[in-house]
Design an enzyme around this catalytic site. Sequence first.
Site, short mmCIF file in Angstrom:
data_model
loop_
_atom_site.label_atom_id
_atom_site.label_comp_id
_atom_site.label_asym_id
_atom_site.label_seq_id
_atom_site.Cartn_x
_atom_site.Cartn_y
_atom_site.Cartn_z
N ALA A 65 33.34 37.44 13.61
CA ALA A 65 33.43 38.87 13.90
C ALA A 65 32.05 39.35 14.35
O ALA A 65 31.03 38.76 14.00
CB ALA A 65 33.88 39.62 12.65
N GLY A 112 35.18 34.43 11.58
CA GLY A 112 36.40 34.80 12.31
C GLY A 112 36.76 33.81 13.40
O GLY A 112 37.93 33.69 13.78
N GLU A 115 38.64 31.17 11.61
CA GLU A 115 39.92 31.77 11.21
C GLU A 115 40.85 31.92 12.41
O GLU A 115 42.07 31.72 12.30
CB GLU A 115 39.66 33.14 10.57
N GLU A 135 30.41 33.68 5.94
CA GLU A 135 30.32 35.11 5.61
C GLU A 135 29.50 35.36 4.36
O GLU A 135 28.81 36.37 4.25
CB GLU A 135 31.73 35.70 5.43
N1 CAA Z 1 28.08 38.75 15.78
C1 CAA Z 1 27.28 39.33 16.71
N2 CAA Z 1 26.36 38.64 17.44
C2 CAA Z 1 26.26 37.32 17.21
C3 CAA Z 1 27.06 36.65 16.27
C4 CAA Z 1 28.01 37.43 15.53
N3 CAA Z 1 28.87 36.87 14.63
N4 CAA Z 1 26.73 35.34 16.26
C5 CAA Z 1 25.76 35.20 17.19
N5 CAA Z 1 25.46 36.39 17.75
C6 CAA Z 1 24.47 36.67 18.79
C7 CAA Z 1 23.06 36.67 18.22
O1 CAA Z 1 22.74 37.92 17.63
C8 CAA Z 1 22.24 36.38 19.45
O2 CAA Z 1 22.11 37.56 20.22
P1 CAA Z 1 20.67 37.95 20.88
O3 CAA Z 1 20.38 36.82 21.84
O4 CAA Z 1 20.96 39.24 21.55
O5 CAA Z 1 19.68 38.01 19.75
C9 CAA Z 1 23.14 35.43 20.24
O6 CAA Z 1 24.46 35.62 19.76
C10 CAA Z 1 22.77 33.98 20.02
O7 CAA Z 1 22.74 33.73 18.61
P2 CAA Z 1 21.56 32.93 17.88
O8 CAA Z 1 20.24 33.26 18.52
O9 CAA Z 1 21.70 33.17 16.42
O10 CAA Z 1 21.95 31.43 18.29
P3 CAA Z 1 21.69 30.07 17.49
O11 CAA Z 1 22.12 29.00 18.42
O12 CAA Z 1 20.32 30.05 16.95
O13 CAA Z 1 22.70 30.10 16.21
C11 CAA Z 1 24.85 30.46 15.14
C12 CAA Z 1 24.09 30.03 16.42
C13 CAA Z 1 24.65 29.44 14.04
C14 CAA Z 1 26.32 30.56 15.51
C15 CAA Z 1 24.29 31.84 14.69
O14 CAA Z 1 24.33 32.75 15.79
C16 CAA Z 1 25.06 32.47 13.55
O15 CAA Z 1 24.88 32.06 12.41
N6 CAA Z 1 25.91 33.48 13.84
C17 CAA Z 1 26.59 34.25 12.83
C18 CAA Z 1 27.74 33.47 12.23
C19 CAA Z 1 28.44 34.29 11.17
O16 CAA Z 1 27.85 34.69 10.19
N7 CAA Z 1 29.74 34.54 11.36
C20 CAA Z 1 30.56 35.28 10.44
C21 CAA Z 1 30.69 36.70 10.89
S1 CAA Z 1 31.57 37.71 9.70
C22 CAA Z 1 33.22 37.40 9.96
O17 CAA Z 1 33.59 36.62 10.82
C23 CAA Z 1 34.16 38.16 9.06
C24 CAA Z 1 35.61 37.78 9.17
O18 CAA Z 1 36.06 36.88 8.50
C25 CAA Z 1 36.51 38.53 10.01
#
Ligand code: CAA
Length: 261
Positions: A65, A112, A115, A135
């Site tokens: 998400a 998500g 999921e 998460e």
């Molecule tokens: N939401 C919004 N933006 C996201 C994102 C997310 N879930 N995941 C990545 N991005 C964005 C980053 O902010 C970044 O944007 P900028 O370049 O503008 O800063 C861009 O995508 C690239 O991300 P990273 O620089 O972090 O890339 P990386 O290769 O170093 O890492 C990753 C990749 C491991 C996927 C890391 O981005 C990450 O951990 N993302 C979050 C994952 C997460 O926590 N997901 C769960 C979300 S909550 C959810 O999903 C609830 C539900 O059940 C419905």
Amino acid sequence: MSYDYLRVTREGRVGVIRLDRPQAHNALCNGLVAELGRALDAFDGDAEIGAIVLTGGDKVFAAGADIGEMLDRDMAGLQAEDFPFAADGGWAALERCRTPVVAAVAGYALGGGCEMAMACDLILAADSAKFGQPEVKIGTMPGAGGTQRLVRAIGKAKAMELCLTGRMMGAEEAERAGLVCRVVPAGELETEALALATTIAGHSAPVVRLIRESVNQAFEGPLQAGLTFERRAFQSTFAFEDRREGMSAFAEKRKPSFRHK
Ligand code: CAA
């Protein structure tokens, strides 16, 4: 129909939906999820489409998400729209879609994203795939099936570990655990996913629908109810011309020609 966050194409009887928001690692913003709903509904209502492939990019299927969109939200608002399962959104469309959906996952399928892959009928993984429910690391929890479908798919012990630690699971581990049907080299994911979906789409559509519902019954319900459902579904295939055609073709040593309807 035009899309900002998806690329939507068709290959024969297969509809292909590609999540395409690379600058945000395909984070599932509201706009993307709404578009996904429209694309799924359109393919599901199209008699020429017999299977759907849902895929992402080479490095990311979807990173979950959209955290930026969620940052300032409050509980009452989420509850009011039943987020993330908003009634007219992509999640609901995925749930109601009766056409088999193959998730073709390369790279990250997190939160998500994991999921969403699990809400599809089956997952084909590239060897680069990484699945996880991280998460907990951002102070929340799975909200679109992560604590439910993951347990059913891979069992309590592993699901509990993944949800409580946020650790990622690679493709090989995911296959051993039963989350994915097969692992293929990353460069072959698209071809293999299309081949798989084309095989499904080549079978009788009403029979495919019954098999899909019957397998889902096993995933979701008790055994005796599932066995009864399966028996009735099996019996009802005898109402289809495609059943007669399939058996006749076998007896006559030729390929069946299904009507699909
Ligand atoms: N939401 C919004 N933006 C996201 C994102 C997310 N879930 N995941 C990545 N991005 C964005 C980053 O902010 C970044 O944007 P900028 O370049 O503008 O800063 C861009 O995508 C690239 O991300 P990273 O620089 O972090 O890339 P990386 O290769 O170093 O890492 C990753 C990749 C491991 C996927 C890391 O981005 C990450 O951990 N993302 C979050 C994952 C997460 O926590 N997901 C769960 C979300 S909550 C959810 O999903 C609830 C539900 O059940 C419905």
